[in-house]
Design an enzyme around this catalytic site. Structure first.
Site, PDB file in Angstrom:
ATOM      1  N   CYS A   1     -16.445 -23.472   8.989  1.00 19.20           N
ATOM      2  CA  CYS A   1     -17.228 -23.945   7.843  1.00 19.20           C
ATOM      3  C   CYS A   1     -18.713 -23.905   8.152  1.00 19.20           C
ATOM      4  CB  CYS A   1     -16.806 -25.357   7.467  1.00 19.20           C
ATOM      5  SG  CYS A   1     -15.215 -25.464   6.621  1.00 19.20           S
TER       6      CYS A   1
ATOM      7  N   CYS B   1       5.857 -38.656  33.232  1.00 17.16           N
ATOM      8  CA  CYS B   1       5.217 -39.930  32.866  1.00 17.16           C
ATOM      9  C   CYS B   1       5.706 -40.458  31.524  1.00 17.16           C
ATOM     10  CB  CYS B   1       3.695 -39.759  32.800  1.00 17.16           C
ATOM     11  SG  CYS B   1       2.871 -39.582  34.406  1.00 17.16           S
TER      12      CYS B   1
END
Length: 259
Positions: free
Chosen positions: A220, A77
């Protein structure tokens, strides 16, 4: 390590409660690369030494590999990624009209797999999804980030900003407390950066592998002792979108290397 980081974070912010700088102004924003030592910089700069390039090479192979029930490759594609993918990663997360929400590059890759290749989606943080994402993002190395400039994304950017500013977890800390108020300091021996996501997916020496921005955000969250969102959660997408939008104009570095 995460326990030690949590203790170090609590000590750092207890010692400096008055440092409330607010958001870093655009002209003062810096890549995490600028906070690194010479050895880490040298590793990132040399493609023959950068371990993230092994994932880029794997992604290049996957780009031309036919898969799914229609037996199609990404290249069928999109052609040559060096031209067709240049600048693409710099605008993600991007708005998807069919879903009426932003999607990350990893999610776009999986949407292409399910909708156009009729193949199963690749699991988050799997070698294949990281390799394809790194390969596509690498084509934008040096290209300025443009994410978040679509007006349709405005409410999602704002949601991400609110999440970035929101205190949470047992340590009662927000992302902004580290990356806006205390950058250029150190936490458990590692430099605190501004959190600019210019090089994802990145190779972290701590992980000894490549990882996505979502993985870093979840780390985190674990560090401040809060429940991390699931991969692909709208909250993580919004956070990624906000971070990319605040890095707008900064050049892409994928694959970056960090401690």
């Amino acid at each position: 390590m995460s326990l030690w980081r949590a203790i170090a974070a609590a000590t750092l912010f207890a010692a400096a409660p008055a440092l409330l700088a607010g958001e870093v102004p655009p002209e003062a924003r810096r890549s995490g690369y600028s906070f690194m030592g010479p050895d880490t910089r040298a590793m990132q700069d040399d493609d023959t030494s950068n371990p993230g390039m092994l994932f880029v090479l794997d992604g290049e192979t996957l780009w031309t590999k036919k898969t799914g029930s229609v037996d199609k490759a990404c290249a069928d594609c999109h052609g040559d990624a060096r031209s067709s993918m240049k600048g693409v990663a710099a605008r993600y997360p991007a708005f998807d009209k069919a879903l009426a929400r932003p999607v990350t590059l990893d999610q776009r890759i999986n949407l292409c797999r399910t909708n156009h290749q009729r193949a199963s989606p690749l699991p988050y943080e799997s070698r294949d999804i990281l390799s394809l994402s790194a390969f596509v993002s690498h084509q934008s190395r040096g290209v300025a980030i443009t994410a978040g400039d679509d007006p349709q994304l405005a409410p999602f950017v704002e949601r991400g900003r609110n999440l970035f500013m929101q205190r949470e977890g047992q340590l009662n800390l927000a992302c902004t407390n580290c990356h806006d108020d205390n950058f250029d300091k150190r936490l458990a021996g590692s430099p605190i950066t501004q959190g600019q996501p210019t090089g994802y997916p990145i190779y972290r020496l701590e992980w000894q592998t490549l990882g996505s921005l979502e993985r870093r955000l979840r780390s985190c969250m674990t560090g401040v002792r809060t429940q991390a969102y699931d991969y692909g959660a709208p909250e993580l997408v919004a956070l990624e979108l906000y971070l990319m939008s605040r890095a707008r104009g900064m050049p892409m570095e994928t694959p970056a290397v960090r401690p």
